[in-house]
Write an enzyme that holds these catalytic residues in place. Structure first.
Site, short mmCIF file in Angstrom:
data_model
loop_
_atom_site.label_atom_id
_atom_site.label_comp_id
_atom_site.label_asym_id
_atom_site.label_seq_id
_atom_site.Cartn_x
_atom_site.Cartn_y
_atom_site.Cartn_z
N HIS A 11 33.67 30.64 23.59
CA HIS A 11 32.49 31.70 23.06
C HIS A 11 31.30 31.12 24.04
O HIS A 11 30.77 30.06 24.04
CB HIS A 11 32.12 30.88 21.79
CG HIS A 11 30.83 31.55 21.21
ND1 HIS A 11 29.92 30.69 20.69
CD2 HIS A 11 30.63 32.72 20.61
CE1 HIS A 11 28.86 31.38 19.94
NE2 HIS A 11 29.40 32.59 20.09
N GLU A 38 34.48 35.26 25.65
CA GLU A 38 33.66 35.93 24.92
C GLU A 38 32.45 35.86 25.63
O GLU A 38 31.81 35.03 26.06
CB GLU A 38 33.40 35.36 23.60
CG GLU A 38 32.97 36.37 22.30
CD GLU A 38 31.13 35.72 22.23
OE1 GLU A 38 30.52 36.60 21.42
OE2 GLU A 38 30.94 34.85 23.02
N ASP A 40 28.19 38.31 24.95
CA ASP A 40 27.32 38.97 24.31
C ASP A 40 26.54 40.05 25.60
O ASP A 40 26.47 39.20 26.70
CB ASP A 40 26.05 38.42 23.60
CG ASP A 40 26.81 37.48 22.56
OD1 ASP A 40 27.22 37.78 21.74
OD2 ASP A 40 26.57 36.23 22.86
N HIS A 53 22.64 36.39 24.96
CA HIS A 53 22.90 36.43 23.49
C HIS A 53 21.34 37.06 22.99
O HIS A 53 21.34 37.97 22.06
CB HIS A 53 23.23 35.17 22.99
CG HIS A 53 23.22 35.22 21.33
ND1 HIS A 53 22.29 34.91 20.54
CD2 HIS A 53 24.35 35.62 20.55
CE1 HIS A 53 22.47 35.31 19.28
NE2 HIS A 53 23.85 35.63 19.42
N GLU A 126 30.67 41.64 23.14
CA GLU A 126 29.84 41.84 21.95
C GLU A 126 28.72 42.55 22.40
O GLU A 126 28.13 42.16 23.12
CB GLU A 126 29.62 40.60 21.04
CG GLU A 126 28.78 41.06 19.92
CD GLU A 126 28.29 39.98 18.97
OE1 GLU A 126 27.18 40.06 18.17
OE2 GLU A 126 28.70 38.89 19.26
#
Length: 268
Positions: A11, A38, A40, A53, A126
């Site tokens: 993450h 992962e 963003d 993020h 994301e």
């Protein structure tokens, strides 16, 4: 004994140990053995996708700027790692760190790193909403994935969002890209299960699974693959194993890999 070994997805990189979304955090996760990364993504004022993020930079770069109003050159002047260890400058014996490991990370650089790595690593991207650029974020993202040839079935990428509309956008632009509908409110599930695509993955938050176990069981019974975020504790990993989830997204990939080896034996 659980039989599904979930993929361990770092993450924002190995963000428990190193500053999130920095190249250093992702390289640490790769060295640890994470099966996925992962991130963003947000769009800069001059059209670059960067791994950040928050909409502003106060938390991660001690700057009041808003990502969408700044150009990449401005972001490149900032230190995105100092907040994680604010006393580092006082350590005279600490080795000098490569500034490339501390600065803003573009999505292109992250994907290049994965493409060049010596084993298959998957990337869960994301898109953040709402944003001033709306659907342009997904458009630019799909264009970049096409550059890598990663808009086809079997590509090592998937696109995640809490926004159903954003995922529909990606599906129209590139129907073969794997999609993950993120979910943090239990009352959304009855509606979402009726409208999301047949092959979409469901991505519930671990807090929701803890607080609403019946919803977690319903998601598990739906026949869809389940990817859970953000799994950092042993008891939460065990909950995921009981539900048969296919991926755990974690700030602590090394811990999760060690716990999986204890429970399921060495990975093949």
């Amino acid at each position: 004994m659980p039989t599904v070994r979930p993929q361990v997805v770092a993450h924002r990189g190995a963000s428990h140990e190193l500053a999130e979304h920095t190249l250093g955090a992702y390289l640490e996760a790769l060295d640890t053995g994470a099966g996925g990364l992962e991130c963003d993504v947000r769009l800069t004022a001059d059209g670059h996708l960067v791994c950040v993020h928050d909409r502003d930079l106060r938390r991660t770069a001690a700057n009041k700027g808003i990502v969408s109003t700044m150009e990449l050159a401005d972001l490149s002047e900032l230190d995105f790692a100092a907040w994680k260890n604010p006393w580092a400058d006082l350590d005279d014996e600490a080795p000098d760190e490569d500034q490339d490991l501390r600065g803003v990370l573009t999505l292109r650089k992250l994907l290049e790193t994965v493409a060049d790595y010596d084993r298959r690593v998957e990337v869960a991207i994301e898109t953040k909403h709402p944003t001033r650029y709306g659907g342009l974020v997904e458009k630019r993202l799909v264009e970049m994935l096409r550059d890598f040839g990663w808009d086809q079935a079997g590509a090592p990428v998937r696109v995640m969002s809490f926004s159903f509309t954003a995922l529909q956008r990606v599906e129209r632009l590139a129907p073969e890209i794997q999609l993950v509908q993120l979910l943090d409110k239990p009352n959304y599930w009855p509606m979402l299960r009726r409208v999301i695509g047949r092959d979409w993955i469901v991505g519930p938050g671990i807090k929701m699974l803890r607080d609403h176990p019946r919803v977690g069981e319903s998601i598990a019974r739906s026949g869809r693959d389940v990817h859970v975020w953000t799994v950092n504790k042993e008891k939460d990993l065990d909950r995921c194993l009981d539900l048969g989830v296919k991926a755990v997204i974690t700030d602590r990939p090394r811990l999760m890999l060690d716990l999986l080896e204890q429970r399921l034996g060495p990975a093949e």
